[in-house]
Design an enzyme around this catalytic site. Structure first.
Site, PDB file in Angstrom:
ATOM      1  N   GLU A 170     -19.187  -3.076 -99.424  1.00 47.48           N
ATOM      2  CA  GLU A 170     -17.949  -3.722 -98.947  1.00 47.48           C
ATOM      3  C   GLU A 170     -18.166  -5.177 -98.520  1.00 47.48           C
ATOM      4  O   GLU A 170     -17.785  -5.562 -97.408  1.00 47.48           O
ATOM      5  CB  GLU A 170     -17.346  -2.901 -97.798  1.00 47.48           C
ATOM      6  N   ASN A 216     -21.512  -1.248-103.731  1.00 45.08           N
ATOM      7  CA  ASN A 216     -20.500  -0.217-103.499  1.00 45.08           C
ATOM      8  C   ASN A 216     -19.281  -0.810-102.796  1.00 45.08           C
ATOM      9  O   ASN A 216     -19.426  -1.544-101.808  1.00 45.08           O
ATOM     10  CB  ASN A 216     -21.134   0.874-102.603  1.00 45.08           C
ATOM     11  N   HIS A 258     -11.225   5.616-102.497  1.00 45.11           N
ATOM     12  CA  HIS A 258     -10.379   6.077-101.380  1.00 45.11           C
ATOM     13  C   HIS A 258      -8.928   5.764-101.754  1.00 45.11           C
ATOM     14  O   HIS A 258      -8.486   4.619-101.661  1.00 45.11           O
ATOM     15  CB  HIS A 258     -10.741   5.345-100.085  1.00 45.11           C
ATOM     16  N   GLU A 289     -16.981   7.791-103.171  1.00 45.59           N
ATOM     17  CA  GLU A 289     -16.403   8.238-101.887  1.00 45.59           C
ATOM     18  C   GLU A 289     -14.971   8.750-102.088  1.00 45.59           C
ATOM     19  O   GLU A 289     -14.068   8.420-101.313  1.00 45.59           O
ATOM     20  CB  GLU A 289     -16.389   7.081-100.870  1.00 45.59           C
ATOM     21  N   ASP A 291     -11.514  10.348-102.028  1.00 40.76           N
ATOM     22  CA  ASP A 291     -10.568  11.210-101.325  1.00 40.76           C
ATOM     23  C   ASP A 291      -9.180  10.616-101.502  1.00 40.76           C
ATOM     24  O   ASP A 291      -9.041   9.450-101.848  1.00 40.76           O
ATOM     25  CB  ASP A 291     -10.924  11.454 -99.841  1.00 40.76           C
TER      26      ASP A 291
HETATM   27  O1  G3I Z   1     -21.673   8.490 -82.969  1.00 44.54           O
HETATM   28  C1  G3I Z   1     -20.515   8.686 -82.147  1.00 44.54           C
HETATM   29  C2  G3I Z   1     -20.724   9.872 -81.278  1.00 44.54           C
HETATM   30  O2  G3I Z   1     -21.807   9.629 -80.407  1.00 44.54           O
HETATM   31  C3  G3I Z   1     -19.431  10.156 -80.518  1.00 44.54           C
HETATM   32  O3  G3I Z   1     -19.573  11.348 -79.825  1.00 44.54           O
HETATM   33  C4  G3I Z   1     -18.238  10.269 -81.472  1.00 44.54           C
HETATM   34  C5  G3I Z   1     -16.931  10.441 -80.723  1.00 44.54           C
HETATM   35  O4  G3I Z   1     -15.858  10.008 -81.513  1.00 44.54           O
HETATM   36  O5  G3I Z   1     -18.157   9.111 -82.222  1.00 44.54           O
HETATM   37  C6  G3I Z   1     -19.315   8.942 -83.025  1.00 44.54           C
HETATM   38  O6  G3I Z   1     -19.211   7.865 -83.896  1.00 44.54           O
HETATM   39  C7  G3I Z   1     -18.289   8.015 -84.974  1.00 44.54           C
HETATM   40  C8  G3I Z   1     -19.095   8.088 -86.264  1.00 44.54           C
HETATM   41  O7  G3I Z   1     -18.190   8.080 -87.360  1.00 44.54           O
HETATM   42  C9  G3I Z   1     -19.961   9.319 -86.353  1.00 44.54           C
HETATM   43  O8  G3I Z   1     -19.191  10.456 -86.312  1.00 44.54           O
HETATM   44  C10 G3I Z   1     -17.390   6.809 -84.953  1.00 44.54           C
HETATM   45  O9  G3I Z   1     -16.560   6.869 -83.821  1.00 44.54           O
HETATM   46  C11 G3I Z   1     -16.540   6.779 -86.211  1.00 44.54           C
HETATM   47  O10 G3I Z   1     -15.850   5.541 -86.263  1.00 44.54           O
HETATM   48  C12 G3I Z   1     -17.425   6.908 -87.420  1.00 44.54           C
HETATM   49  O11 G3I Z   1     -16.582   6.878 -88.562  1.00 44.54           O
HETATM   50  C13 G3I Z   1     -17.228   6.742 -89.811  1.00 44.54           C
HETATM   51  C14 G3I Z   1     -16.770   5.441 -90.474  1.00 44.54           C
HETATM   52  O12 G3I Z   1     -17.365   5.337 -91.762  1.00 44.54           O
HETATM   53  C15 G3I Z   1     -17.169   4.233 -89.656  1.00 44.54           C
HETATM   54  O13 G3I Z   1     -16.738   3.062 -90.275  1.00 44.54           O
HETATM   55  C16 G3I Z   1     -16.805   7.914 -90.683  1.00 44.54           C
HETATM   56  O14 G3I Z   1     -17.343   9.119 -90.144  1.00 44.54           O
HETATM   57  C17 G3I Z   1     -17.316   7.710 -92.111  1.00 44.54           C
HETATM   58  O15 G3I Z   1     -16.733   8.680 -92.942  1.00 44.54           O
HETATM   59  C18 G3I Z   1     -16.888   6.333 -92.617  1.00 44.54           C
HETATM   60  O16 G3I Z   1     -17.436   6.180 -93.904  1.00 44.54           O
HETATM   61  C19 G3I Z   1     -17.094   4.968 -94.598  1.00 44.54           C
HETATM   62  C20 G3I Z   1     -18.267   4.654 -95.525  1.00 44.54           C
HETATM   63  O17 G3I Z   1     -19.473   4.622 -94.796  1.00 44.54           O
HETATM   64  C21 G3I Z   1     -18.048   3.338 -96.252  1.00 44.54           C
HETATM   65  N1  G3I Z   1     -16.774   3.336 -96.946  1.00 44.54           N
HETATM   66  C22 G3I Z   1     -15.622   3.732 -96.161  1.00 44.54           C
HETATM   67  C23 G3I Z   1     -15.859   5.082 -95.489  1.00 44.54           C
HETATM   68  C24 G3I Z   1     -14.625   5.560 -94.771  1.00 44.54           C
HETATM   69  O18 G3I Z   1     -14.304   4.692 -93.716  1.00 44.54           O
END
Ligand code: G3I
Length: 395
Positions: A170, A216, A258, A289, A291
């Protein structure tokens, strides 16, 4: 042997080798005609079907079905979060390899390939890094050195275990950003300039000569106006073309996929044309990715089938469009969904009014998107769908 026999024998040998080369790769398992799973059906085309894996769900004893589906339906896995910099090095100089190693080991035990996600991205960076840059205690030269060290350490740690690395993720803006003219965006471009892209691919290659190195991004499923000022696919195309012309070892482009049912989206031929154009640069491609989310109206939340069914149908159609396009393009190596169940989807966390994005519902029941994907894999074949072409990593 007389000359004519030699010619016949040589022709038979060549035909045999050609046939063997087009036999489905097995991902460690042979194709089983009685197995209707996505991973097995994908083998017919040497196409790897993958999912992003949420390690908390995988390890949750209360969720045996999650683990069972990852094992049985997919031939490649991607770490949804545990290979990101904030997870791997939460404290400067102290690596936390545990969860990522666990996934790599899980994949090995289940004959799955691993997509490494992600080496360079502007999100989910460790706080020590972003704070250090913000307060000036980490300057430009040190930042570049930290990035080099991060890529080298991570790629070296997983050397030989990663099939495709998302080296840079990105890096390009969207037309709705400011300024609207497409540009290199985010932390790394702001602090190091766009030269970091070439550096990142070269450092990754130096650490693992065999992994396939991918750029990517999202919103690059199809070409638009052809003007890189507003057509992100064209911008990325020009970008990777330029990197290749400079000898930078880029092996592939990952199109995230997405999508949302509220948007127009694309048709199969448009997506296939885009994948083919990237292949024309000598690149592999992958859907990385996928969905397809929908607006969660009051009616959807209340269970009104008149509102739910069209969304499920539109979602399935979009999963299918991307899969058919990938099938049609021999350089499209894998098709990965970004989580397979609505129970653990990232979508509501980021888009609170949206959901229904996955191929299984919250109770692990397969949706029509799952069946449509299976149908696509079952009914595809020559002459339009041929086995994948195995790439050789660029030097
Ligand atoms: O690590 C903390 C944890 O300690 C806490 O308890 C929890 C409570 O909400 O949050 C946790 O962090 C979260 C993390 O995922 C792990 O679960 C973050 O808040 C959350 O923002 C994070 O979201 C991820 C996101 O990337 C971040 O930008 C999504 O799971 C993940 O699916 C998403 O993946 C991205 C790809 O890497 C790149 N392309 C887009 C895609 C979708 O956004």
């Amino acid at each position: 042997m007389n000359p004519r026999r030699w010619i016949v024998a040589a022709a038979v040998a060549i035909a045999t080798v050609a046939t063997l080369n087009t036999l489905p790769a097995t991902a460690g398992r042979p194709y089983d005609p009685t197995d209707q799973s996505l991973r097995n059906l994908g083998l017919r085309h040497n196409l790897y079907i993958g999912t992003a894996v949420d390690m908390a769900a995988l390890n949750d004893p209360a969720e045996p079905t999650y683990r069972k589906i990852v094992e049985s339906e997919f031939s490649t896995v991607t770490a949804e979060n545990v290979m990101k910099w904030e997870s791997l090095e939460p404290t400067r100089g102290v690596y936390n390899w545990g969860p990522a190693d666990e996934l790599v080991d899980f994949a090995r035990r289940h004959d799955q390939r691993v997509r490494g996600h992600v080496l360079v991205w502007q999100n989910q960076l460790p706080k020590w890094l972003t704070d250090g840059v913000a307060d000036g205690s980490i300057g430009k030269a040190e930042l570049r050195d930290l990035l080099r060290r991060h890529i080298t350490d991570v790629v070296t740690h997983f050397k030989g275990k990663i099939w495709q690395w998302d080296v840079v993720n990105e890096a390009v803006s969207d037309p709705w950003d400011t300024p609207s003219t497409l540009h290199y965006k985010g932390f790394w471009a702001e602090h190091l300039g766009p030269g970091y892209l070439a550096d990142a691919f070269r450092w990754a290659r130096a650490a693992d000569p065999k992994a396939l190195l991918f750029y990517n991004d999202y919103n690059i499923e199809a070409f638009g106006s052809g003007n890189p000022a507003d057509d992100k696919t064209q911008f990325v195309y020009d970008m990777v073309k330029d990197l290749l012309a400079r000898g930078v070892p880029v092996d592939g482009v990952g199109s995230q996929g997405h999508l949302g049912t509220q948007y127009g989206n694309f048709d199969t031929l448009q997506v296939a044309a885009a994948l083919r154009k990237f292949a024309g640069l000598g690149l592999s491609t992958a859907l990385t990715e996928v969905d397809v989310r929908s607006e969660m109206t009051d009616g959807v939340r209340a269970g009104n089938p008149n509102e739910i069914n069209p969304r499920l149908q539109a979602s399935a159609a979009n999963f299918s469009i991307l899969l058919q396009a990938c099938l049609a393009e021999r350089h499209c190596l894998s098709y990965t969904v970004w989580g397979f169940t609505d129970k653990h989807s990232w979508v509501p966390g980021t888009f609170p009014t949206e959901g229904l994005a996955s191929i299984y519902d919250e109770n692990y029941q397969p949706k029509r998107a799952y069946n449509v994907m299976r149908a696509d894999l079952i009914y595809a074949g020559p002459p339009y769908v041929l086995p994948r072409v195995a790439p050789r990593p660029r030097r």
